[in-house]
Structure formats: structure tokens, C-alpha cells
Design an enzyme around this catalytic site. Structure first.
Site, PDB file in Angstrom:
ATOM      1  CE1 TYR A  67      -4.221  -2.120   5.117  1.00 27.51           C
ATOM      2  CE2 TYR A  67      -3.227   0.018   4.696  1.00 27.51           C
ATOM      3  CZ  TYR A  67      -3.813  -1.147   4.229  1.00 27.51           C
ATOM      4  OH  TYR A  67      -3.977  -1.335   2.866  1.00 27.51           O
TER       5      TYR A  67
ATOM      6  CB  SER B   7      -0.830   0.013   1.293  1.00 29.70           C
ATOM      7  OG  SER B   7      -1.455   1.278   1.460  1.00 29.70           O
TER       8      SER B   7
HETATM    9  P1  NAD Z   1     -10.931  -6.637  -0.135  1.00 29.34           P
HETATM   10  O1  NAD Z   1     -11.517  -6.481   1.213  1.00 29.34           O
HETATM   11  O2  NAD Z   1     -11.833  -6.544  -1.323  1.00 29.34           O
HETATM   12  O3  NAD Z   1     -10.129  -8.021  -0.219  1.00 29.34           O
HETATM   13  C1  NAD Z   1      -9.413  -8.563   0.862  1.00 29.34           C
HETATM   14  C2  NAD Z   1      -9.300 -10.061   0.683  1.00 29.34           C
HETATM   15  O4  NAD Z   1      -8.531 -10.571   1.790  1.00 29.34           O
HETATM   16  C3  NAD Z   1     -10.672 -10.774   0.727  1.00 29.34           C
HETATM   17  O5  NAD Z   1     -10.709 -11.802  -0.232  1.00 29.34           O
HETATM   18  C4  NAD Z   1     -10.706 -11.364   2.124  1.00 29.34           C
HETATM   19  O6  NAD Z   1     -11.506 -12.545   2.247  1.00 29.34           O
HETATM   20  C5  NAD Z   1      -9.227 -11.687   2.320  1.00 29.34           C
HETATM   21  N1  NAD Z   1      -8.916 -11.885   3.740  1.00 29.34           N
HETATM   22  C6  NAD Z   1      -9.052 -11.012   4.762  1.00 29.34           C
HETATM   23  N2  NAD Z   1      -8.725 -11.605   5.932  1.00 29.34           N
HETATM   24  C7  NAD Z   1      -8.346 -12.877   5.634  1.00 29.34           C
HETATM   25  C8  NAD Z   1      -7.917 -13.989   6.391  1.00 29.34           C
HETATM   26  N3  NAD Z   1      -7.816 -13.943   7.720  1.00 29.34           N
HETATM   27  N4  NAD Z   1      -7.650 -15.147   5.752  1.00 29.34           N
HETATM   28  C9  NAD Z   1      -7.777 -15.247   4.397  1.00 29.34           C
HETATM   29  N5  NAD Z   1      -8.183 -14.217   3.621  1.00 29.34           N
HETATM   30  C10 NAD Z   1      -8.468 -13.059   4.235  1.00 29.34           C
HETATM   31  O7  NAD Z   1      -9.803  -5.522  -0.216  1.00 29.34           O
HETATM   32  P2  NAD Z   1      -8.715  -5.166  -1.359  1.00 29.34           P
HETATM   33  O8  NAD Z   1      -8.730  -3.718  -1.521  1.00 29.34           O
HETATM   34  O9  NAD Z   1      -8.875  -6.021  -2.552  1.00 29.34           O
HETATM   35  O10 NAD Z   1      -7.378  -5.539  -0.568  1.00 29.34           O
HETATM   36  C11 NAD Z   1      -6.367  -6.380  -1.087  1.00 29.34           C
HETATM   37  C12 NAD Z   1      -5.020  -5.899  -0.590  1.00 29.34           C
HETATM   38  O11 NAD Z   1      -4.726  -4.634  -1.167  1.00 29.34           O
HETATM   39  C13 NAD Z   1      -4.945  -5.718   0.920  1.00 29.34           C
HETATM   40  O12 NAD Z   1      -3.723  -6.191   1.428  1.00 29.34           O
HETATM   41  C14 NAD Z   1      -5.020  -4.212   1.086  1.00 29.34           C
HETATM   42  O13 NAD Z   1      -4.383  -3.781   2.258  1.00 29.34           O
HETATM   43  C15 NAD Z   1      -4.278  -3.771  -0.148  1.00 29.34           C
HETATM   44  N6  NAD Z   1      -4.553  -2.390  -0.525  1.00 29.34           N
HETATM   45  C16 NAD Z   1      -5.810  -1.978  -0.795  1.00 29.34           C
HETATM   46  C17 NAD Z   1      -6.030  -0.658  -1.112  1.00 29.34           C
HETATM   47  C18 NAD Z   1      -7.405  -0.136  -1.414  1.00 29.34           C
HETATM   48  O14 NAD Z   1      -7.568   1.090  -1.438  1.00 29.34           O
HETATM   49  N7  NAD Z   1      -8.394  -0.963  -1.659  1.00 29.34           N
HETATM   50  C19 NAD Z   1      -4.969   0.237  -1.164  1.00 29.34           C
HETATM   51  C20 NAD Z   1      -3.687  -0.202  -0.883  1.00 29.34           C
HETATM   52  C21 NAD Z   1      -3.487  -1.534  -0.557  1.00 29.34           C
END
Ligand code: NAD
Length: 257
Positions: free
Chosen positions: A151, A138
Site C-alpha cells: 500500500y 493517502s
Molecule cells: P472503501 O473500501 O469504502 O472504498 C473502496 C472502493 O474501491 C469501493 O467502492 C470498492 O468497490 C472499490 N474497489 C476496490 N477494488 C476495486 C477494483 N478492483 N475495481 C474497482 N473498484 C474497486 O474505502 P475508502 O476509504 O473509501 O477508500 C477510497 C480511497 O481512499 C482508497 O484509495 C484508499 O486507499 C484511500 N484512503 C483511505 C483512507 C481511509 O482511512 N479510509 C485513508 C487514506 C486514503
């Protein structure tokens, strides 16, 4: 023979977009995630792109389940060429009220599970003299925002793990890189909007514009497909052979200032 990619948290958001990109490029996909309809999502993506797949409902808080997921993937496909540590959760609170359990879960899912899964897959990558580890970090792996202590700490830690793996993998054809997205409109972001509205006494639109996208030079959410294509470049493009240990922002210019 088709290569295999294991993507944690790939039944939602960014991970799902990554799975689709690799499936479209004929990879075997190991899906993982906690979504109740995760297996159905995985089956549909694999059917659409006519690719082989495995769905693991492993909870990344469970070390035993991580081992089973890694073993099942290697047993089914013979190898894992690309590991994408993507799963993550968020919690927004000032530090003095930040619940200890939320701290533990965030550090565990984002950082400890990435270490444990890498450790489980590493020997097969080393044996093959090839591996691509991609950590979806991130912009918060590079800079901080208030009220996200766990985080930001976990994501900074994951940048450190990424660099260390790059050092250790260099002699074995294993690269390790981090992608650092800005705000992407997925579940993790949708879920924090109400908390931010309460915390700042703001409307939904103001939270999006004045809190979330305030740092982006390009005042838009990053689309998940841009993260997926960047991951595919790092995994599969010959030009990425010498790219290792980096943290690549895909953040609309957020970390440029
Ligand atoms: P999201 O909530 O759509 O997806 C998260 C995924 O992680 C889901 O499939 C969920 O089931 C899985 N997950 C969570 N806890 C878990 C566990 N204990 N065991 C197994 N799976 C688990 O969110 P996203 O935005 O797609 O996030 C994906 C990654 O991208 C994350 O690491 C997030 O920190 C990172 N990210 C997201 C953003 C954003 O703005 N969306 C920005 C920077 C980084």
C-alpha cells in the site's frame, strides 16, 4: 452544459462522498465500484440530486474493462472533465509473510489502473484544453507505517504519477493533484481493524487510538465529506487553476510531525 466526473470506487466510502458532492453541484457522474448493490447506490444518488449518471462495474484489475468504462463515459457524455482515481484496497502483514498476490493486486488497483484510466481519458482532456485529475492517495503516499509495504509503495508511486501528469498536462489546461487523507472510517479501515487487533494483540479501541489515530494531531477520524469538498475545490474552483502537482494532506496533522 453539465461537466462530467468519473470516480473509481465511488459506490462506497470516500468515493461515494465525492460523488454526492459533485452530484449536488450538477455534474454528470460516472460511478464505478465492486459493491454488489453499486448500481442501486448510483441510481439513488443520481435521483436525489437529479443528475445524469452511468454506472460501470469495471474491475480495475481488468485493462479491457477500464477501456470500456472510459469509452462508455465519453460516448454518453461527450467528455470527461474530471477524473478521480480513488479506488483502493489494503492488506496488513509483515513483509516476510506478505502474499505475492496481494502485492500484485494492490499495486495494480492503486497505481497501474490509475495510469491506464488516465491514459484512456487523457486525449479528450487534451482536445478540450481542460482536465482535472485528482488522485486520492493517502498520508501513506508521504510517510510509511509498518506492515503495509504494498500500500505504501503503491501510494508513493501514485504521488510520482500525479507529479508527472502535472508536467505533461500544463500546456493543455490539465492539472493533476493528489489528496492525502489521514484515517477515515470506511470499509477499508473497518476491514483492517481485526488484522491489527491480531497483529498487536490489542482491543478494537486500542487499535483505533494507539495505532490508527496515534499519528493524527487531531485525534479523530477525518470525515469523508472533507475529502469530497477538497476534491471539488481542486476540480472546480477558479483559484485552483495554478495548483498542480501537489500532494495535499487532509490528515488531522499526521504528516506535520
Ligand atoms: P472503501 O473500501 O469504502 O472504498 C473502496 C472502493 O474501491 C469501493 O467502492 C470498492 O468497490 C472499490 N474497489 C476496490 N477494488 C476495486 C477494483 N478492483 N475495481 C474497482 N473498484 C474497486 O474505502 P475508502 O476509504 O473509501 O477508500 C477510497 C480511497 O481512499 C482508497 O484509495 C484508499 O486507499 C484511500 N484512503 C483511505 C483512507 C481511509 O482511512 N479510509 C485513508 C487514506 C486514503
Amino acid at each position: 452544459m453539465a461537466k462530467t466526473v468519473l470516480i473509481t470506487g465511488s459506490t462506497s466510502g470516500i468515493g461515494l462522498a465525492i460523488a454526492k458532492t459533485f452530484a449536488a453541484n450538477r455534474y454528470n457522474i460516472v460511478f464505478n465500484g465492486l459493491e454488489a448493490d453499486g448500481e442501486k447506490i448510483a441510481t439513488e444518488v443520481a435521483a436525489k440530486f437529479n443528475t445524469a449518471f452511468l454506472f460501470s462495474p469495471a474491475n480495475l484489475l481488468d485493462k479491457g474493462a477500464i477501456s470500456v468504462m472510459a469509452e462508455s463515459a465519453i460516448r454518453k457524455f461527450g467528455s470527461v472533465e474530471v477524473l478521480i482515481n480513488n479506488a483502493g484496497i489494503q492488506y496488513v502483514s509483515p513483509v516476510e509473510n506478505f502474499p505475492d498476490e496481494k502485492w500484485d493486486d494492490i499495486i495494480h488497483i492503486i497505481l497501474t489502473a490509475a495510469f491506464q484510466l488516465t491514459k484512456a481519458i487523457w486525449p479528450v482532456m487534451k482536445k478540450n484544453k481542460f482536465g482535472r485529475i485528482i488522485n486520492i492517495v493517502s498520508a501513506h503516499g508521504l510517510i510509511a507505517s509498518a506492515n503495509k509495504s504494498a500500500y505504501v509503495a503503491a501510494k508513493h508511486g501514485l504521488v510520482g504519477l500525479t507529479k508527472t501528469l502535472a508536467m505533461e498536462g500544463a500546456d493543455f489546461g490539465i492539472t493533476s493533484n493528489a489528496i492525502c487523507p489521514g484515517y477515515v472510517q470506511t470499509q477499508i479501515v473497518e476491514k483492517q481493524i481485526p488484522d491489527q487487533m491480531k497483529l498487536h494483540n490489542m482491543s478494537r479501541e486500542d487499535v483505533i487510538q494507539k495505532i490508527m489515530l496515534a499519528g493524527h494531531a487531531i485525534k479523530e477520524f477525518v470525515n469523508p465529506e472533507s475529502i469530497a469538498e477538497t476534491a471539488f475545490f481542486l476540480a472546480d474552483n477558479p483559484a485552483s487553476k495554478f495548483i498542480t502537482g501537489i500532494s495535499l494532506p487532509v490528515d488531522g496533522g499526521w504528516t506535520a510531525h
